[in-house]
Design a protein around this motif. Structure first.
Motif, PDB file in Angstrom:
ATOM      1  N   ARG A  38     -25.676  46.666 -73.401  1.00  0.00           N
ATOM      2  CA  ARG A  38     -25.895  46.571 -71.946  1.00  0.00           C
ATOM      3  C   ARG A  38     -27.257  45.963 -71.630  1.00  0.00           C
ATOM      4  O   ARG A  38     -27.457  45.413 -70.540  1.00  0.00           O
ATOM      5  N   HIS A  45     -28.602  39.955 -65.747  1.00  0.00           N
ATOM      6  CA  HIS A  45     -28.859  40.556 -64.433  1.00  0.00           C
ATOM      7  C   HIS A  45     -30.219  40.099 -63.924  1.00  0.00           C
ATOM      8  O   HIS A  45     -30.361  39.643 -62.775  1.00  0.00           O
ATOM      9  N   TYR A  90     -26.250  41.750 -59.808  1.00  0.00           N
ATOM     10  CA  TYR A  90     -24.948  42.092 -60.377  1.00  0.00           C
ATOM     11  C   TYR A  90     -23.993  40.913 -60.426  1.00  0.00           C
ATOM     12  O   TYR A  90     -23.005  40.947 -61.168  1.00  0.00           O
ATOM     13  N   ASN A 173     -20.715  46.308 -66.062  1.00  0.00           N
ATOM     14  CA  ASN A 173     -21.996  46.581 -65.412  1.00  0.00           C
ATOM     15  C   ASN A 173     -21.810  47.181 -64.022  1.00  0.00           C
ATOM     16  O   ASN A 173     -22.531  48.107 -63.622  1.00  0.00           O
ATOM     17  N   ASP A 176     -20.572  50.693 -64.427  1.00  0.00           N
ATOM     18  CA  ASP A 176     -21.708  51.527 -64.809  1.00  0.00           C
ATOM     19  C   ASP A 176     -22.534  51.915 -63.579  1.00  0.00           C
ATOM     20  O   ASP A 176     -23.030  53.046 -63.485  1.00  0.00           O
TER      21      ASP A 176
END
Length: 250
Positions: A38, A45, A90, A173, A176
């Motif tokens: 991640r 990101h 994002y 993402n 999450d």
């Protein structure tokens, strides 16, 4: 002799078999290694942040930690500048993955890796903490080693897997984000800093709607990117050059 995966001819897209295999690998890698990987998605990101911030202001530094990605930038203070940056984080990983799928369908396998390396280098110039620097350098070294030394077939498989990982990781993402917000709510710790909170402050978009929008955009990028790589979505081609005039005998 070491067996290698067959590579498409120059400027030909990867075969459907390679795309499917790479998609399965990316899904497995993302599922199993998300707690570590991640951080790579967090780099994309931050890349989305930095790209938007560079158009509306000046990036002064970024930080990548085990828990968050942070951008520091100078901007004119306009509503549009703040909104663009809040919206770009994002959407960064899906956008980079989608661009990678466009390169792959044109047969630009090596370009996917080298462009990713250039973007990581630009990000490294702005990273302000050691954890972030080490994470970016390790990712860059891995990409460079594959781009420079891997056999052709393995390089192709890696590049396609990399693009799939950006697309799938972009979806995970956003999931999450929803999980983190739920955990904070359960612990009675209000979310005050996430991008969806900033969108609420700037444009009155309720945070749950903001999460849903990020998720929908990432899923749309995944579907389109998959369709492009599998040949189900046809890319527009450049118009054909006009034919040269032929001489008329006299």
């Amino acid at each position: 002799m070491r067996a290698t995966l067959p590579l498409a001819a120059a400027y030909e897209p990867p075969s459907a078999a390679v795309v499917v295999l790479a998609g399965i690998l990316a899904l497995l890698i993302t599922t199993v290694g998300w707690p570590t990987l991640r951080h790579i998605i967090a780099m994309a990101h931050l890349g989305g942040y930095a790209t938007a911030a560079s158009f509306v202001g000046k990036v002064t530094g970024v930080e990548l930690t085990r828990g968050r990605a942070l951008l520091k930038y100078e901007h004119p203070g306009s509503w549009l500048a703040k909104f663009a940056v809040a919206w770009s984080g994002y959407t960064g990983p899906p956008a980079f993955g989608l661009l990678g799928s466009f390169l792959l369908v044109k047969g630009q396998v090596e370009a996917v890796l080298w462009v990713s390396l250039v973007l990581l280098f630009l990000l490294l110039l702005s990273v302000a903490n050691w954890f972030g620097r080490i994470a970016v350098i390790l990712t860059g070294v891995a990409l460079w080693a594959v781009a420079r030394y891997a056999p052709d077939g393995l390089r192709e498989l890696f590049a396609v897997t990399w693009v799939w990982f950006l697309l799938i990781g972009g979806v995970v993402n956003t999931v999450d984000l929803r999980r983190i917000r739920r955990a904070m709510k359960a612990d009675k710790k209000p979310d005050k800093k996430s991008d969806v909170v900033k969108l609420w402050q700037l444009a009155w978009i309720p945070p749950p709607i903001g999460v849903a929008l990020f998720w929908l955009l990432s899923v749309a990028a995944l579907v389109v990117g998959a369709g492009v790589m599998l040949g189900l979505v046809e890319m527009p081609s450049a118009p054909a050059a006009p034919a040269a005039p032929t001489a008329t005998p006299t």
